[in-house]
Design an enzyme around this catalytic site. Sequence first.
Site, PDB file in Angstrom:
ATOM      1  N   SER A  52       0.822  -1.208   0.000  1.00 54.81           N
ATOM      2  CA  SER A  52       0.000   0.000   0.000  1.00 54.81           C
ATOM      3  C   SER A  52       0.859   1.262   0.000  1.00 54.81           C
ATOM      4  O   SER A  52       2.028   1.246   0.420  1.00 54.81           O
ATOM      5  CB  SER A  52      -0.923   0.007   1.225  1.00 54.81           C
ATOM      6  OG  SER A  52      -1.667  -1.184   1.266  1.00 54.81           O
TER       7      SER A  52
HETATM    8  N1  SAM Z   1      -0.335  -5.156   4.183  1.00 56.75           N
HETATM    9  C1  SAM Z   1       0.337  -5.415   2.944  1.00 56.75           C
HETATM   10  C2  SAM Z   1       1.717  -4.824   2.886  1.00 56.75           C
HETATM   11  O1  SAM Z   1       2.141  -4.162   3.846  1.00 56.75           O
HETATM   12  O2  SAM Z   1       2.391  -5.073   1.883  1.00 56.75           O
HETATM   13  C3  SAM Z   1      -0.484  -5.007   1.739  1.00 56.75           C
HETATM   14  C4  SAM Z   1      -1.488  -5.997   1.434  1.00 56.75           C
HETATM   15  S1  SAM Z   1      -2.240  -6.052  -0.133  1.00 56.75           S
HETATM   16  C5  SAM Z   1      -2.874  -4.448  -0.358  1.00 56.75           C
HETATM   17  C6  SAM Z   1      -3.656  -7.069   0.355  1.00 56.75           C
HETATM   18  C7  SAM Z   1      -3.293  -8.478   0.719  1.00 56.75           C
HETATM   19  O3  SAM Z   1      -4.463  -9.104   1.254  1.00 56.75           O
HETATM   20  C8  SAM Z   1      -2.858  -9.327  -0.467  1.00 56.75           C
HETATM   21  O4  SAM Z   1      -1.598  -9.873  -0.232  1.00 56.75           O
HETATM   22  C9  SAM Z   1      -3.931 -10.406  -0.550  1.00 56.75           C
HETATM   23  O5  SAM Z   1      -3.460 -11.656  -0.994  1.00 56.75           O
HETATM   24  C10 SAM Z   1      -4.419 -10.460   0.892  1.00 56.75           C
HETATM   25  N2  SAM Z   1      -5.751 -11.049   1.087  1.00 56.75           N
HETATM   26  C11 SAM Z   1      -6.874 -10.898   0.349  1.00 56.75           C
HETATM   27  N3  SAM Z   1      -7.888 -11.602   0.885  1.00 56.75           N
HETATM   28  C12 SAM Z   1      -7.395 -12.213   2.000  1.00 56.75           C
HETATM   29  C13 SAM Z   1      -7.952 -13.073   3.001  1.00 56.75           C
HETATM   30  N4  SAM Z   1      -9.216 -13.459   2.993  1.00 56.75           N
HETATM   31  N5  SAM Z   1      -7.140 -13.495   3.993  1.00 56.75           N
HETATM   32  C14 SAM Z   1      -5.834 -13.114   4.059  1.00 56.75           C
HETATM   33  N6  SAM Z   1      -5.257 -12.309   3.141  1.00 56.75           N
HETATM   34  C15 SAM Z   1      -6.022 -11.851   2.137  1.00 56.75           C
END
Ligand code: SAM
Length: 201
Positions: A52
């Site tokens: 992000s």
């Molecule tokens: N917090 C992260 C960082 O600091 O890089 C950014 C995360 S990215 C915007 C969103 C993440 O949420 C992705 O890696 C995606 O695979 C994960 N995601 C989506 N649905 C999910 C779920 N139900 N459980 C766990 N992770 C999930």
Amino acid sequence: MVEFQLKERGIIDKRVLDAFRKVPRHLFVPENMQASAYDDFAMPIGSGQTISQPYMVAIMTEKLALKGEEKVLEVGTGSGYQAAILCELAGSVISIERIKTLSDQAEKLLKDMDYKNIKFVVGDGTEGHKPEAPYDGIIVTAACPTPPPPLIDQLAEGGRLVLPVGDRYLQNLTIIRKIRGKIEAETSIGCMFVPLIGRCG
Ligand code: SAM
């Protein structure tokens, strides 16, 4: 990044600003993009996912209002950058990711950086993580149409849940507080996250 993207936009929590000064963001992006790691936008990290924008990580972290002893759940480990910031600010962190490759990479990186107050889980974070509940803070870094009920259930009394709520392309940052068993919600800035994929996503 701290002076012009965070302080100028109103991030004032000194502990949050110090955490951003300390955690080297360039280690969390692909090698060929490291020169842009501190720029004012989200970036691809592989597997169709993103790290992000720094300001979004900062405002979500500030909304958790961490003092240092809390137990925090992060849903969406991604690169591990938000998780490292949380490790600087909370007592313990559980970070859940549905894509194993991303979770494994983040776990290795944070281990190399010597963070000891974090546990990584691979699974559907929309279900939360019951074994360690309740949590003083929960942060969801992917977008959902409504807050997943298990996450509200797993919030401790006085705890805060921070997450983007809305449709596929536009959401509002939402802060949910559990006060004497009742839920209070506040809407903050608009945002755009990748979708939260799971049973309650
Ligand atoms: N917090 C992260 C960082 O600091 O890089 C950014 C995360 S990215 C915007 C969103 C993440 O949420 C992705 O890696 C995606 O695979 C994960 N995601 C989506 N649905 C999910 C779920 N139900 N459980 C766990 N992770 C999930």
